[in-house]
Motif scaffolding. Structure first.
Motif, PDB file in Angstrom:
ATOM      1  N   ALA A   7       0.812  -1.213   0.000  1.00 56.13           N
ATOM      2  CA  ALA A   7       0.000   0.000   0.000  1.00 56.13           C
ATOM      3  C   ALA A   7       0.843   1.261   0.000  1.00 56.13           C
ATOM      4  CB  ALA A   7      -0.925   0.005   1.223  1.00 56.13           C
ATOM      5  N   PRO A   9      -0.587   4.642   1.122  1.00 57.11           N
ATOM      6  CA  PRO A   9      -1.723   5.465   1.559  1.00 57.11           C
ATOM      7  C   PRO A   9      -1.388   6.950   1.502  1.00 57.11           C
ATOM      8  CG  PRO A   9      -0.559   4.605   3.459  1.00 57.11           C
ATOM      9  CD  PRO A   9       0.083   3.977   2.258  1.00 57.11           C
ATOM     10  N   TRP A  16      -9.890  12.893   8.701  1.00 58.54           N
ATOM     11  CA  TRP A  16     -10.365  11.526   8.496  1.00 58.54           C
ATOM     12  C   TRP A  16     -11.308  11.046   9.594  1.00 58.54           C
ATOM     13  CZ3 TRP A  16      -9.213   7.222  11.696  1.00 58.54           C
ATOM     14  CH2 TRP A  16      -8.428   7.533  12.819  1.00 58.54           C
ATOM     15  N   ALA A  37      -4.038  10.506  10.130  1.00 58.88           N
ATOM     16  CA  ALA A  37      -4.514   9.139   9.869  1.00 58.88           C
ATOM     17  C   ALA A  37      -3.395   8.123   9.678  1.00 58.88           C
ATOM     18  CB  ALA A  37      -5.405   9.134   8.619  1.00 58.88           C
ATOM     19  N   ASN A  38      -2.128   8.526   9.803  1.00 61.37           N
ATOM     20  CA  ASN A  38      -1.034   7.596   9.499  1.00 61.37           C
ATOM     21  C   ASN A  38      -1.154   6.286  10.274  1.00 61.37           C
ATOM     22  OD1 ASN A  38       0.120   9.384   7.714  1.00 61.37           O
ATOM     23  ND2 ASN A  38       1.709  10.099   9.110  1.00 61.37           N
ATOM     24  N   TRP A  41      -3.997   4.002   9.228  1.00 58.54           N
ATOM     25  CA  TRP A  41      -3.649   3.156   8.092  1.00 58.54           C
ATOM     26  C   TRP A  41      -2.815   1.958   8.542  1.00 58.54           C
ATOM     27  CZ3 TRP A  41      -6.217   3.411   3.860  1.00 58.54           C
ATOM     28  CH2 TRP A  41      -6.691   4.630   3.352  1.00 58.54           C
ATOM     29  N   HIS A  44      -5.006  -0.472  10.222  1.00 60.07           N
ATOM     30  CA  HIS A  44      -5.932  -1.015   9.229  1.00 60.07           C
ATOM     31  C   HIS A  44      -5.267  -2.165   8.471  1.00 60.07           C
ATOM     32  CE1 HIS A  44      -9.020  -1.024   6.080  1.00 60.07           C
ATOM     33  NE2 HIS A  44      -8.062  -0.916   5.179  1.00 60.07           N
ATOM     34  N   PHE A  45      -4.011  -1.948   8.056  1.00 57.48           N
ATOM     35  CA  PHE A  45      -3.290  -2.993   7.326  1.00 57.48           C
ATOM     36  C   PHE A  45      -3.063  -4.214   8.218  1.00 57.48           C
ATOM     37  CE2 PHE A  45      -1.151   0.831   5.124  1.00 57.48           C
ATOM     38  CZ  PHE A  45      -2.234   0.981   4.267  1.00 57.48           C
TER      39      PHE A  45
END
Length: 207
Positions: A7, A9, A16, A37-38, A41, A44-45
Motif C-alpha cells: 500500500a 496510503p 479523516w 490518519a497515518n 492506516w 488497518h493494514f
C-alpha cells in the motif's frame, strides 16, 4: 484476511476522523489521533493481515518519530508485539508530486511464516537515502541494482540464510532493548551508524 498487503496510503490526512470510529476493533494498539490518519492506516493494514501475513507500505518519515496524539505509544506497542520487521529510509525526489523523502515499513504477523525462523526481539533498519540516480532535476529513480541491494539485505536477514551482515551506514539489525533506549523512534539513521571516511593519501598540492 490477506497474506500480503502492499500500500501507498495518503500521508498525514487530517480530516479523516468520525465519532463512530472511537471504538473501532482495528485500534488494537491504540486509538490514532484525530488530526493524523497515518497510524490508522498502519493498524488497518495489520487488522486485515492473515495470521501469517506480511504488509509492506509507504509512509511519511514523520511517522518514524512522531509523538503527537499518542502515536509514540502505538509505535512502541507495535515493536513490543514483534510486528515491525524492517524499516527502510528512502531518498528524496522519488515521486512526481512531492519531493519529500519517505520510508518503507514491513510488518509481519507471524515471523515464523514461510518457513522463516523467528527474528525475535530484532528490527532490521536499512538506510537507503544515498541510493538512486537523478534522471531529471526533480526526479530520482532506483535502478535494479539499488532495489536488489535493499531486497537482498532484507531477505537474507529474514531468511537467516547465513548471508546477512550489518553494513555500517546502510543496514543494521537492532535489538528491542536498543530501540527502547531510543524511545522507540524508528529512523534508520539512528541505528545504522556512519560510514568511515575513505583514507585519502593524495597531497593537497596534487589535488
Amino acid at each position: 484476511r490477506a497474506d500480503y498487503v502492499i500500500a501507498n496510503p495518503p500521508f498525514n490526512i487530517s480530516d479523516w476522523w468520525d465519532p463512530k470510529l472511537a471504538d473501532d476493533p482495528r485500534w488494537k494498539y491504540g486509538t490514532p489521533p484525530q488530526g493524523n490518519a497515518n497510524y490508522a492506516w498502519v493498524q488497518h493494514f495489520i487488522y486485515h493481515l492473515s495470521p501469517r501475513g506480511t504488509a509492506g507500505f509507504v509512509l511519511a518519515n514523520g511517522s518514524l518519530s512522531s509523538k503527537t496524539g499518542g502515536e509514540d505509544d502505538i509505535r512502541e506497542r507495535l515493536v513490543q508485539a514483534e510486528l515491525v520487521d524492517c524499516i527502510v529510509a528512502m531518498p528524496d525526489k522519488l515521486f512526481y508530486n512531492t519531493p519529500i523523502p519517505v520510508s518503507l515499513w514491513f510488518i509481519s504477523k507471524d515471523r515464523h511464516g514461510n518457513g522463516h525462523r523467528k527474528r525475535e526481539g530484532e528490527v532490521l533498519f536499512i538506510d537507503a537515502r544515498k541510493l538512486g540516480t537523478m534522471v531529471t532535476r526533480k526526479l530520482r529513480v532506483l535502478d535494479d541494482t539499488d532495489i536488489n541491494q535493499i531486497a537482498h539485505t532484507y531477505h537474507s536477514w529474514r531468511n537467516q540464510d547465513g548471508r546477512y551482515e550489518d553494513v555500517i551506514g546502510f543496514a543494521r539489525a537492532a535489538s528491542r532493548d536498543e530501540i527502547k533506549s531510543q524511545d522507540f523512534v524508528l529512523s534508520p539513521g539512528r541505528y545504522v551508524g556512519t560510514e568511515e571516511a575513505e583514507v585519502d593519501d593524495e597531497p593537497i598540492e596534487v589535488k
